[in-house]
Design a protein around this motif. Structure first.
Motif, mmCIF file in Angstrom:
data_model
loop_
_atom_site.group_PDB
_atom_site.id
_atom_site.type_symbol
_atom_site.label_atom_id
_atom_site.label_comp_id
_atom_site.label_asym_id
_atom_site.label_seq_id
_atom_site.Cartn_x
_atom_site.Cartn_y
_atom_site.Cartn_z
ATOM 1 N N GLY C 263 0.794 -1.223 0.000
ATOM 2 C CA GLY C 263 0.000 0.000 0.000
ATOM 3 C C GLY C 263 0.825 1.271 0.000
ATOM 4 N N GLU C 428 -1.551 -0.242 -4.396
ATOM 5 C CA GLU C 428 -1.082 1.137 -4.325
ATOM 6 C C GLU C 428 0.440 1.251 -4.403
ATOM 7 O OE1 GLU C 428 -2.890 3.304 -1.164
ATOM 8 O OE2 GLU C 428 -1.841 5.159 -1.658
ATOM 9 N N GLY C 433 -3.536 1.960 -7.003
ATOM 10 C CA GLY C 433 -4.293 2.054 -5.761
ATOM 11 C C GLY C 433 -5.732 2.490 -5.958
ATOM 12 N N VAL C 438 -7.018 -1.594 -8.305
ATOM 13 C CA VAL C 438 -6.383 -2.316 -7.207
ATOM 14 C C VAL C 438 -6.649 -3.818 -7.296
ATOM 15 C CG1 VAL C 438 -8.267 -1.821 -5.560
ATOM 16 C CG2 VAL C 438 -5.989 -2.334 -4.720
#
Lengths: 405, 105, 954, 213
Positions: C263, C428, C433, C438
């Motif tokens: 992330g 991400e 993201g 995603v």
């Protein structure tokens, strides 16, 4: 003190390389910068370039565990490192830069009779060389390191005694680099960062030109003051060195309130521990046995260093390890350095320091500068010439133990 | 626990399973002088690149074998018992850097 | 209390009240709360004080990323309050404030600080006078440091352990991308482990949609056999091993492929007072509200560089937070801005925040146009300042794995540019993201990981280009993100670039001007990025500041090295179990029964004595003694060329040794140095039984097999060290004792000195070697270790009428010293040659052919060694320390004492020492320096006891 | 004169290096084939239960072991007459099993020139049995013991609890750890520490034989 209100550059902005220098020093670490510093200061030699492939202090000088001491096993070593500690003692004032040298004392723990033998021997050699160093026993160890678990009946490695070396301690390694760099720069030395040496040209048995990624320069004398790459640089000059390159690792915890005021080393447990002025516990361990140029740490190290540290300091079990790093370490066969002249007339080396290099920075600078200026090898470093390996006359610090910071 | 090595007898293990025996060098014959002997005893090539070296499977079958490894990346090209080692490889030219590929996305 | 009304998706159980203490006062929260959410709900804004200026710090990220809420839990500093689950009775304490959190004396450093404490302050101060530095240092040391640990603790109290996990694929990160990756890989049959740092799966989906759809996905995974670890932090990447810390366990995951779906980390903004309690990252404020039903404030100002902040404003408004204004650093405004407008919320485009004001917490935010004039500033009252400075991909683990990043101006950060082999990135962190990318990014990474380990089918293969296409489309439609100016309002007060270390934007500018103008130098000088957040909050801002100060691009400034661990981890977790290996003889239990004083000897535990070493030594002279020597290395060297092999690895000769005879041998290195010693017994034409020193066993086995490894000699080596037990029976009555229990004829005629016999002893088959290390008639008996206690008992029993005593290493050392037997490793070191160690007779240079060390030994045979090993005796009864130094006439070290003991049978002190060779003669006096005392010793070259070996041979 | 002294055929009782720890854990011993063997720990039924539900460990150091040197001709681990024949390298193999299952002097590959060395007390051994056996081993051993990497009937020499060792997968949920005789006490401590934490316990020969049946 007033300096803090004056914002002044530490060293001049980088300029182009000149076509030639009297002295070219390869390696902008503590040794290269110290040599440059003493060249200008003691011998008035200012036409000096320090070539650093990354930024100053980016190698071993910025990665070591900052321990200083002089309680070596051999007479040659003890004398030499003692001279270094003495120079370090006055260096903050001389450079007008506080290197945060804390002579908090240095304890090498002994966990067996055999280790006590080594400690007694070192203490005696040190004493005869005028170095403050003695064997102490658990009661005194407890007084010096009250947070350490000293007498534990169930200890895997009971603490039988220790070699106590009061003048030993820790210093801020980056400050040493910056202070020396500033001193050298103000004396006229040129420091060239991001300048990688790519080749050395030899003519008539002398190194005459130094090739870099920023151009080629002529050189009167060339010094190899690198660690991790010392054989690669010396190979460029055609000088073989008896060195292998390994990684050595260290780590710190998150900062804690003061708990430990001395340096604690245990060779049997392969760990050395100190607490920095910022409060971090700083720990190191042994060299990885295999050779490598890859500066990446291992999980094994983090595990072993934690296990051994907790054996001495169980209260650190919930202290958090924050950061670890690896550096390259050049080992010589006898754990003593290779210092001074080589078979190439104007090419000198400071190499093969193992884990001891940082401790020696000022005395290396001073003696190498003298060698460069006078052409004569100072008596203090005569035993460390590379020639000793061809003659099999080693200066063995080996029995000083596997790790001995 | 760093890189992996494949023991020719036992298979792939963590490097901590093994003992390192250093780069392969050739022992001088009986006629060598003292200087040559000491060069053999103490001096190493310490190459930054591919080298052949000895390893010992200390925690396993306890056999010595030879690995070819790039000391800059710790990538191991091959491992073999001495009798099975292919010829060549001695201080050959260093390989280029590890192949890279573009990140996804 | 600022709890919101109950809503679906909240993680707290309002029926279960949990009581804990903060700084001694009882606080209540609910099951499911974190320490941070419970304290915040109870109205607490300040959790700890900062490192340098002792400023108030509280919740900011609410996801364990920033350093602001670090507290001590049950005495252990370092816990992040915002992620630490609430437990009944837990003791939470602030860090770094004295006498108390509300009144902190060291706060003065902040008030007078700033100009007085620039970076490098300590380097420039307290230099003179030198003697005062230790005093200053003491004060500085006590001012530094955050956590407080117990002064002493007798044992480790915390049980932690390792767990090794092999897997096909490890997925790090349990957000949508990670979950999709795990599902895709596991559907193709991969053995998958997924590690999520947070308490539950979902990642940002937890913020955006309270984790909608995650439960079903997670269920899918578990059903598919994926091992899902939560509260499990991946700490680093070590050549394919990823240590994952989960509570008391350190999983060491060795996977064939890795998917990092780590992330991004929401970034703060730099403005004056950006560290005040009440300044919160947008995801943090939303997490508080959605997961813990804590109202983060009553009136908020929101400042953002992306839609993330706008969504946050909407979400907060939804739960009843008044939104005073929203400042968007961008010009453009999309759907969320319109939504806000429809709700009557002001959105100020091209605006930023220049200052947060307030005492104990935020009370006012000052907004201003980007690059605008002071006149345009708008001070707005608020008790919550929500900021969102964009997101920096969490690339640290990838970088450790060998990935590279490059500055991506469109994203305003350093994005992945190269991946190493064996590694995938998804979501991400890989620049995918957005909601439309995603999931495909995760699935793609999962498929590729599975394909790379040899799994997959046609369908999965065909899916890959589809996913790539979908990602490319999604990427093309993405708007560029404005890069915020690095700092605003610096002249109004401190803008913290680094919250861990209290480094301000001015500090960075200052250090650049001083010449620390590369990112690495600046980092070391200011300590920016070196604190507990590991650069999560400060890496990007500090690079931006550097770029501004040096007029470089961010790409030119570059990043610093990613160092493990990615999350700071308790040392106890890294340490695992505190059990250390030890070797013990098969007779060790008997030694314990006898109350032996056991110590380490190499990696063995051995009896040093049984209470009275002197008496034990005398028993060997007067009757008999029995010592366990099972620790000796024992190698079987077999084969047609075994003798030739030993001739090669020893300087002396063994091919001519007759069967059933024994000869002493010293192993030398190729440099002629002593490596080890032992006895070699020829059992038959093809079989030698070689003993080594106890500590040298492993090394000698390795050494021998190394010389065999590329030789053609027909020799087989077997290490019997642990399988064969051994005892040494010695003393004038040894023969009578052994004869009582063995069928071997032990008369001197039938079984002379240095002979070997096999036979039964107390029923057990044994090999008996007649050797005499301790100077009396002796038999070294070797037998299968499983009979150790039986043989030991039988000999002690048989010896009882003759006064037999078990003896340990200490008396053995006295006894062998009387004989001047060299203990390799005690009396020799890494530099000793056989010539210096007074064993020239061990080197047979007249031997045919080469042997290990030959050339060197030929050289040393011609040279006089500098020092030689000799015996000595003390006239005054003083026992010099082992390690004491032999000095020459000028007082310079010239040698050393290696062994010294009081010999009860001789009634005097004896020893061995290295002395200058010129002095190594009988009767010469030498000076020993021992703890500064000068002692005189007299040298002896012949054994003190039975110098001609008559006793031994009798 | 050769290697008779390595032979275990004495009228005396042979003992495992872990015997004292087993006794301290409540073992009941019987002498079998000349060895003092832990038959049970006072509750055979509970021990069998541990083997079914968690992980039991049993001292099997008494198993006979032979080293074959030379061209043993074994391509992989094989089970012959109750003994495991395990090649370690192409010149070395280990045979282990109950005393009665071991090959006689003539039973090694007749055409191959194989030398045999008795190594019974070189290796102490523990058998771990039960659904959590692999998890227990994972606490102190880095070997990949998943079925796809180490199928039943494979031998994996490698580090076990930081010491040289070997793991033999005897069954789906059954692993034998082989290690040096002198580290028996240490290894028992390590296994006990890890297994107890996972709900395991020491089990005797009876429980092991029950599991075999």
């Amino acid at each position: 003190m007033l300096d803090i209100f004056r914002r002044r550059r530490m060293w001049r902005r980088q300029r182009e390389l000149k076509g030639s220098y009297d002295v070219v020093i390869i390696g902008g670490g503590s040794h290269g910068l110290a040599t440059a510093y003493y060249l200008q200061r003691e011998h008035g030699i200012r036409d000096v370039a320090v070539l650093e492939q990354r930024y100053i202090g980016s190698g071993a000088a910025g990665r070591n565990t900052t321990i200083l001491r002089s309680n070596y096993k051999t007479l040659e070593g003890a004398r030499f490192y003692d001279a270094s500690v003495k120079l370090y003692e006055g260096l903050s004032q001389e450079l007008d830069f506080n290197l945060l040298f804390s002579q908090c004392g240095h304890l090498t723990l002994a966990h067996s009779d055999r280790a006590m033998f080594v400690m007694a021997n070192r203490a005696e050699v040190n004493r005869l060389s005028g170095i403050d160093s003695r064997v102490i026993y658990p009661e005194e160890i407890k007084r010096l390191a009250p947070a350490m678990r000293v007498d534990n009946p169930h200890a895997t490695y009971p603490i039988v005694g220790a070699l106590y070396h009061p003048p030993g301690g820790i210093i801020r390694h980056d400050a040493v680099v910056w202070g020396l760099a500033r001193g050298a720069d103000r004396g006229g030395v040129e420091i060239h960062q991001n300048t990688e040496v790519t080749g050395l040209e030899r003519t008539n048995g002398r190194v005459t030109r130094v090739r870099t990624n920023r151009g080629t320069v002529n050189a009167g004398q060339v010094l190899n003051c690198t660690a991790g790459w010392s054989t690669l640089i010396s190979d460029m000059a055609g000088v073989p060195l008896p060195i292998t390159t390994h990684i050595l690792q260290a780590c710190v915890t998150e900062p804690m309130k003061p708990l430990l005021d001395v340096v604690v080393v245990s060779s049997q447990m392969h760990v050395y521990i100190s607490q920095t002025d910022r409060g971090e516990f700083l720990m190191g361990a042994e060299i990885e046995p295999w050779t490598t140029y890859r500066m990446q740490g291992t999980l094994n190290f983090l595990q072993e260093v934690s296990r051994h540290t907790l054996e001495l300091f169980p209260q650190l079990e919930r202290a958090r390890l924050l950061r670890s790093w690896a550096g390259l370490c050049d080992l010589s066969p006898d754990y003593s350095p290779i210092l001074g002249k080589t078979e190439v007339e104007n090419f000198h080396v400071s190499a093969g320091w193992g884990t001891y290099g940082f401790k020696a920075a000022p005395i290396v600078g001073k003696t190498l500068a003298e060698l460069v200026a006078t052409g004569r090898t100072p008596e203090l470093i005569a035993p460390f010439a590379v020639e000793r390996f061809y003659e099999d006359k080693l200066v063995s610090e080996l029995a000083a133990a596997a790790v001995s910071h | 626990m760093s890189f992996l090595l494949a023991c020719p007898n036992c298979g792939v293990r963590e490097v901590s399973d093994f003992g390192y025996g250093g780069e392969i060098s050739s022992r001088p014959g009986a006629g060598a002088d003292f200087r040559q002997l000491n060069a053999y005893n103490y001096f190493r090539r310490n190459v930054a690149g591919v080298q052949r070296e000895w390893w010992f499977h200390r925690s396993g079958c306890r056999a010595w074998f030879i690995a070819e490894r790039d000391t800059r990346t710790n990538r191991v090209m091959f491992t073999a018992l001495p009798k099975d080692v292919p010829p060549g490889g001695d201080s050959g030219p260093a390989e280029g850097p590890e192949p890279k590929r573009l990140a996804v996305s | 209390m600022s709890r919101l009304p109950e809503h679906p998706g909240e993680r707290i159980d309002r029926q279960k009240v949990i009581r804990f203490s903060f700084d001694g006062k009882t606080v209540e929260g609910f099951e499911g709360d974190t320490v941070g959410s419970a304290l915040y709900a109870a109205g607490r804004r300040t959790f700890s004080r900062s490192f340098k200026y002792h400023r108030r710090r509280g919740l900011m990220c609410c996801s364990g990323q920033c350093p602001n809420c670090i507290v001590a839990v049950d005495g252990a500093p370092g816990a992040r309050a915002c992620t630490e689950p609430l437990r009944e009775g837990m003791r939470v304490e602030h860090l770094n404030a004295r006498p108390g959190l509300e009144f902190d004396a060291m706060r003065a450093t902040d008030l007078v600080g700033g100009p007085f404490t620039p970076p490098g302050f300590y380097y420039k101060t307290f230099i003179r006078p030198r003697r005062l530095w230790p005093l200053y240092e003491k004060v500085l040391r006590h001012a530094a440091g955050l956590g407080r640990l117990p002064r002493q603790q007798p044992e480790r109290m915390w049980r932690t352990e390792y767990r090794r996990r092999h897997a096909d694929v490890l997925v790090v990160g349990g957000g949508v991308a990670g979950l999709e990756a795990a599902r895709a890989a596991s559907r193709l049959g991969a053995d998958v482990v997924l590690a999520e740092e947070g308490p539950e799966l979902g990642g940002r989906r937890l913020v955006d949609e309270a984790g909608e759809g995650i439960a079903a996905l997670a269920q899918d995974l578990r059903a598919g056999g994926v091992e899902v670890l939560t509260r499990a932090s991946a700490l680093g990447y070590f050549d394919g091993i990823v240590p994952v810390w989960q509570g008391d366990t350190l999983h060491q995951v060795r996977a064939r492929r890795h998917v990092f779906a780590t992330g991004g980390i929401e970034q703060p903004l730099l403005f004056a007072g950006n560290d005040l309690p009440g300044v919160m990252l947008s995801d943090g404020a939303r997490r508080l509200a959605s997961l813990y039903s804590v109202k983060p404030g009553s009136r908020a100002v929101v400042v953002t560089t992306s839609d993330r902040g706008l969504h946050a404003a909407l979400a907060l408004h939804e739960v009843g937070v008044e939104i005073a204004a929203v400042a968007d650093l961008r010009q453009l405004s999309g759907a969320p801005a319109q939504d806000l407008g429809e709700r009557g919320i002001r959105v100020l485009p091209r605006h930023t925040v220049v200052e947060a004001r307030g005492g104990k917490a935020v009370a006012q935010a000052v907004l201003a146009p980007v690059g605008g004039e002071e006149a345009d500033e708008r001070p707005l009252d608020c008790d919550l300042l929500v900021v969102s400075g964009g997101s920096a991909p969490a690339t640290s683990l990838l970088l450790q794995a060998g990935a590279r990043t490059a500055y991506d101006a469109a994203r305003g950060g350093f994005a992945l540019s190269e991946l190493p082999d064996g590694v995938q990135a998804a979501g991400e962190v890989a620049g995918a993201g957005e909601p439309d990318s995603v999931a495909p990014s995760g699935e793609l990474a999962g498929l590729e990981a599975a394909h790379a380990v040899g799994l997959g089918d046609e369908r999965s293969g065909a899916r890959v280009p589809e996913l790539r296409e979908a990602l490319a489309v999604a990427r093309a439609g993405r708007p560029a993100v404005a890069v915020p100016p690095p700092a605003s309002g610096a002249r109004r007060g401190k803008c913290f670039a680094c919250l861990c270390e209290d480094v301000t934007s001015k500090d960075i500018a200052y250090s650049v001007k001083e010449g620390y103008d590369s990112i690495e130098l600046c980092k070391r000088y200011t300590t920016v990025t070196m604190g507990p957040c590991q650069g999560r909050m400060c890496q990007l801002p500090s690079i931006a500041l550097m770029a501004q100060e040096t007029s470089q691009s961010l790409a030119d400034v570059g990043t610093t090295t990613a160092r493990p661990p990615w999350r700071s981890v308790p040392m106890g977790v890294l340490a695992g179990r505190p059990i250390d290996p030890a070797k013990r003889s098969a007779i060790h239990g008997r030694h314990r029964d006898l109350g032996a004083n056991v110590k380490w000897a190499g990696d063995w535990r051995r009896p040093y004595d049984y209470g009275d070493p002197q008496a034990e030594a005398l028993a060997v002279h007067h009757g008999a003694g029995l010592i366990d020597v099972s620790t000796l290395g024992k190698l079987l060297v077999r084969g047609a060329e075994a003798g030739a092999f030993l001739d090669r690895v020893y300087p002396n000769r063994f091919s001519d040794l007759r069967p059933r005879r024994i000869r002493y041998g010293v192993v030398s290195s190729d440099a002629g140095r002593i490596l080890d010693d032992g006895t070699i017994c020829r059992l038959d034409q093809e079989t030698f039984y070689v003993t080594t020193t106890s500590s040298g066993a492993g090394a000698i086995e390795e050494w021998f097999s190394w010389w065999l490894a590329d030789s053609d000699l027909e020799v087989r080596l077997t290490d019997l060290t642990q399988g064969v037990g051994a005892v040494n029976l010695a003393g004038p009555r040894a023969r009578e004792i052994i004869s009582a229990v063995t069928d071997v004829d032990c008369s001197n005629e039938a079984f002379p000195y240095l002979d070997a016999r096999q036979g039964r002893l107390a029923g057990v088959r044994c090999l008996i070697l007649r050797i005499g290390f301790v100077g009396e008639v002796g038999y070294e008996i070797h037998f299968p270790a499983a009979y150790g206690e039986h043989v030991w008992d039988a000999l002690l029993e048989a010896g009882r009428p003759y006064g037999i005593r078990p003896f340990g290493l200490e008396p053995q050392r006295i006894l062998r010293l009387q004989k001047l037997h060299v203990l390799v490793g005690q009396d020799t070191d890494s530099e000793s040659t056989p010539f210096g160690a007074a064993m020239p007779w061990i080197v047979k240079l007249d031997k045919d052919g080469d042997f290990i060390g030959r050339s060197a030994l030929e050289h040393y045979a011609r040279e006089t060694p500098a020092t030689s090993l000799v015996g000595f005796t003390m006239s005054d009864g003083h026992v010099p320390s082992e390690g004491a130094v032999v000095v020459d006439e000028r007082g310079t070290p010239a040698g050393q004492v290696t062994s010294s003991r009081y010999s009860p049978v001789l009634g005097r002190v004896i020893g061995m020492a290295w002395v200058p060779s010129a002095l190594a003669r009988d009767g010469v006096s030498i000076t020993i320096s021992d703890e500064g005392q000068k002692l005189t010793a007299e040298l002896r070259t012949r054994p003190f006891y039975d110098p001609d070996g008559e006793v031994l041979r009798s | 004169m050769s290697l008779e002294f390595l032979t275990l055929d004495a009228p005396a009782v042979a003992r495992s290096p872990m015997e004292r720890q087993a006794r301290a854990a409540g073992a009941r011993f019987e002498v079998r084939d000349g060895w003092n063997v832990a038959v049970d720990y006072g509750a055979p039924e509970r021990e069998r239960e541990i083997c079914r539900t968690a992980a039991g460990w049993a001292d099997v150091s008494h198993l006979a072991k032979l080293e074959l040197q030379g061209d043993h001709g074994l391509a992989g681990v094989t089970r012959r007459g109750g003994a495991w024949w395990c090649p370690v390298s192409d010149r070395r193999a280990l045979v282990l099993g109950a005393r009665g299952s071991m090959p006689g002097p003539d039973e090694t590959e007749p055409e191959a020139r194989v030398h045999v060395v008795e190594v019974t007390s070189n290796f102490a051994a523990l058998t771990l049995i039960g659904p959590l056996a692999r998890e227990v081993v994972a606490r102190f051993c880095a070997l990949d013991l998943r079925p796809q990497a180490t199928p039943v009937g494979s031998l994996r020499p490698g580090s076990v609890a930081r010491q040289p060792g070997m793991v033999l997968r005897e069954g789906e949920h059954r692993f034998m750890l082989l290690f040096g005789w002198a580290i028996g006490e240490y290894m028992w401590t390590v296994v006990q520490d890890a297994a107890t934490h996972l709900g395991g316990g020491p089990v005797g020969q009876s429980a092991l034989e029950g599991a075999d049946a």
